[in-house]
Motif scaffolding. Structure first.
Motif, PDB file in Angstrom:
ATOM      1  N   THR A 161     -35.840 -14.630   9.326  1.00 36.50           N
ATOM      2  CA  THR A 161     -34.823 -14.169  10.115  1.00 36.50           C
ATOM      3  C   THR A 161     -35.286 -12.999  10.858  1.00 36.50           C
ATOM      4  O   THR A 161     -35.981 -12.178  10.117  1.00 36.50           O
ATOM      5  CB  THR A 161     -33.520 -13.896   9.236  1.00 36.50           C
ATOM      6  N   VAL A 162     -35.266 -13.135  12.244  1.00 36.09           N
ATOM      7  CA  VAL A 162     -35.756 -11.898  12.786  1.00 36.09           C
ATOM      8  C   VAL A 162     -34.761 -11.623  13.869  1.00 36.09           C
ATOM      9  O   VAL A 162     -34.192 -12.048  14.593  1.00 36.09           O
ATOM     10  CB  VAL A 162     -37.126 -12.173  13.648  1.00 36.09           C
ATOM     11  N   CYS A 163     -34.594  -9.982  13.937  1.00 32.13           N
ATOM     12  CA  CYS A 163     -33.776  -9.330  14.836  1.00 32.13           C
ATOM     13  C   CYS A 163     -34.617  -8.409  15.766  1.00 32.13           C
ATOM     14  O   CYS A 163     -35.320  -7.687  15.129  1.00 32.13           O
ATOM     15  CB  CYS A 163     -32.602  -8.791  14.306  1.00 32.13           C
ATOM     16  N   TYR A 164     -34.731  -8.505  17.189  1.00 34.29           N
ATOM     17  CA  TYR A 164     -35.607  -7.730  17.816  1.00 34.29           C
ATOM     18  C   TYR A 164     -35.186  -7.775  19.408  1.00 34.29           C
ATOM     19  O   TYR A 164     -34.265  -8.294  19.727  1.00 34.29           O
ATOM     20  CB  TYR A 164     -36.977  -8.576  17.908  1.00 34.29           C
ATOM     21  N   SER A 165     -35.769  -6.824  20.104  1.00 31.09           N
ATOM     22  CA  SER A 165     -35.600  -6.589  21.485  1.00 31.09           C
ATOM     23  C   SER A 165     -36.701  -7.121  22.319  1.00 31.09           C
ATOM     24  O   SER A 165     -37.915  -6.736  21.826  1.00 31.09           O
ATOM     25  CB  SER A 165     -35.175  -5.215  21.718  1.00 31.09           C
ATOM     26  N   ASP A 166     -36.552  -7.987  23.279  1.00 32.50           N
ATOM     27  CA  ASP A 166     -37.946  -8.405  23.907  1.00 32.50           C
ATOM     28  C   ASP A 166     -38.483  -7.602  24.951  1.00 32.50           C
ATOM     29  O   ASP A 166     -37.751  -6.392  25.413  1.00 32.50           O
ATOM     30  CB  ASP A 166     -37.448  -9.406  24.503  1.00 32.50           C
ATOM     31  N   GLU A 167     -39.790  -7.784  25.604  1.00 32.22           N
ATOM     32  CA  GLU A 167     -40.327  -6.976  26.547  1.00 32.22           C
ATOM     33  C   GLU A 167     -39.661  -6.950  27.998  1.00 32.22           C
ATOM     34  O   GLU A 167     -39.982  -5.739  28.258  1.00 32.22           O
ATOM     35  CB  GLU A 167     -41.777  -7.524  26.535  1.00 32.22           C
ATOM     36  N   SER A 168     -38.745  -7.960  28.271  1.00 29.54           N
ATOM     37  CA  SER A 168     -38.552  -8.088  29.766  1.00 29.54           C
ATOM     38  C   SER A 168     -37.095  -7.169  29.883  1.00 29.54           C
ATOM     39  O   SER A 168     -36.973  -6.560  30.981  1.00 29.54           O
ATOM     40  CB  SER A 168     -38.531  -9.434  30.261  1.00 29.54           C
TER      41      SER A 168
END
Length: 212
Positions: A161-168
């Motif tokens: 499970t991954v929680c992240y903020s994307d580049e765009s």
């Protein structure tokens, strides 16, 4: 409130202590040194990235245990950031104690939910998270579980499970996945790596789950 003091030297002890034993009361007037309760996650190794080409956990190297000592292993990763926008973070496994890492042969499926929703599939990695960013707040934290990696007759399996903020958009994303390395046999090392650039920062903690 009254405080009761116990003099453990006056209690009967029927055995000697060994490493990692705990002192356990077995009655009102007796105690023994006994093995600690099982079934708990045990800390194994921590690593910190700093412009690192990869982060490797290899059985028998730098105090890492990744064998049949535990029935499952869990990796916790915090605030992982790449040096390149839109980099893809992957995890690769090894069956030769890190002499090489497999880049094919996986059956990995995942669901991505955030600014966009979609299903994904890759044969190139055991774990996959895309479009990572480099700006403030654009990083990822995740949990990856390996199940009995030392087995020799079946495929290596895991979930993550991954929680992240994307580049765009710096939006919040969650990715859930399950993986199989479709070659029967044990795995004894794994590598965290970006497909481009390096791992700028991040903290990685490996734990093992006792058999009983």
């Amino acid at each position: 409130m009254a405080i009761s003091l116990v003099n453990n030297l006056s209690m009967n002890r029927s055995d000697a202590a060994v490493a990692d034993d705990v002192w356990t009361a077995t009655s009102a007037t007796a105690s023994d040194f006994q093995a600690a309760a099982g079934g708990a996650w045990t800390f194994i190794k921590a690593q910190t990235a700093s412009a690192s080409s990869s982060i490797d956990f290899v059985d028998g190297t730098s105090d890492v245990v990744f064998d049949n000592t535990y029935i499952a292993y869990q990796l916790k990763a915090f605030s992982v950031k790449g040096t390149t926008d839109k980099a893809i973070m992957t995890v690769l496994v090894s069956n030769d104690t890190g002499s090489s890492y497999e880049t094919s042969g996986y059956k990995t499926r995942f669901i991505r939910n955030g600014g966009t929703v979609g299903n994904g599939y890759t044969t190139a990695a055991f774990m996959y998270a895309d479009d990572t960013g480099t700006a403030t707040g654009e990083n990822m934290s995740y949990t990856l579980d390996f199940f009995n990696p030392a087995q020799t007759s079946d495929y290596a399996r895991g979930i993550w499970t991954v929680c992240y903020s994307d580049e765009s958009s710096a939006d919040s994303y969650i990715t859930l996945g399950g993986a199989i390395y479709a070659v029967a046999g044990a795995i004894d090392a794994f590598r965290i790596i970006m497909d481009t650039g390096t791992i700028a920062s991040g903290s990685f903690y490996l734990y093992g789950l006792a058999k009983s």
